[in-house]
Design an enzyme around this catalytic site. Sequence first.
Site, mmCIF file in Angstrom:
data_model
loop_
_atom_site.group_PDB
_atom_site.id
_atom_site.type_symbol
_atom_site.label_atom_id
_atom_site.label_comp_id
_atom_site.label_asym_id
_atom_site.label_seq_id
_atom_site.Cartn_x
_atom_site.Cartn_y
_atom_site.Cartn_z
ATOM 1 N N PRO A 1 0.813 -1.226 0.000
ATOM 2 C CG PRO A 1 -0.668 -1.514 1.755
ATOM 3 C CD PRO A 1 0.618 -2.020 1.204
ATOM 4 C CD GLU A 2 4.034 2.678 -3.461
ATOM 5 O OE1 GLU A 2 4.112 3.751 -4.081
ATOM 6 O OE2 GLU A 2 4.650 1.656 -3.805
ATOM 7 C CE LYS B 1 4.856 4.833 1.193
ATOM 8 N NZ LYS B 1 6.004 3.905 1.256
ATOM 9 N NE ARG C 1 15.761 4.042 -2.517
ATOM 10 C CZ ARG C 1 15.120 3.727 -1.407
ATOM 11 N NH1 ARG C 1 14.412 2.623 -1.336
ATOM 12 N NH2 ARG C 1 15.170 4.531 -0.366
#
Length: 263
Positions: A2-3, A57, A253
Amino acid sequence: MPELPEAETLALELRRTVVGKRIVEVRFREPKALNLPPDEFVQKAKGRVEKVQRRAKAVALFLEGDGSLWLHMGLRSDVGKVPRNEVPPKAFLTLVFDDGSAFYMDKTFMGYAHFVSKEELPVRWAESGIDPLDEAFTPGKLKEIVASKPSQAIKSLLMDQSIIGGIGNIYSDEVLHAAGIYPARKCSTLSDEEVKRLQRAIREILTSAVDQGGGPEMRDFRGKVGGYKEAVHGREVCLEHDSPVKKISFGGRTAYVCEKAQG
Ligand SMILES: [Zn+2]
């Protein structure tokens, strides 16, 4: 994961269904996910919900009196609102309301429920950077932000919650793709034109994802699955350009890159 769009979907659903109702019972399964001793948390988290707001968020339920209840879906959460006797038996968190309904978070991983007092609120609020859907998030503002971190990779900057609140691993890939920018590029190499394109892409992608109820792992309280489809994140072929998507790594990343749009 979820963002912002998924949290916004949750905030909209809670605003629609619980404002004006009173939390009369609080149940939870993981005391570690609370910021207070359980007894104190349960006591403070009861009360009438006056408003619901998203911050980055997280979603905050502002209670009558002086506190707010902050909910974060972590890396995953099923959420719902049902009659109190239909809550999944292993729900991570359950808030029972005075009309006999209950909100729950289930299968939650790395999420939390925090009670924040009125005194603590300004500090908690300031932990997140500017909201990308806020009017103040203009091309000029993004230019200022980009200029303040010249040696940082643009994807890392977008994901830094203390600078911009709400964009994570998925939507950063999506907005950089829409803007045609390679994720590992240093902020100092971005032209004014690219920053403008990026600001527009952030607004468009996030707004569109909110309108669609978030991504496919999100369900609203009526069971409707989020309709946003990632163009590049998690894909081997770009949904928009039908060209190969590469997964790249840099500075700890990873990112998904469309060969056609970001090559
Ligand atoms: Zn593409």
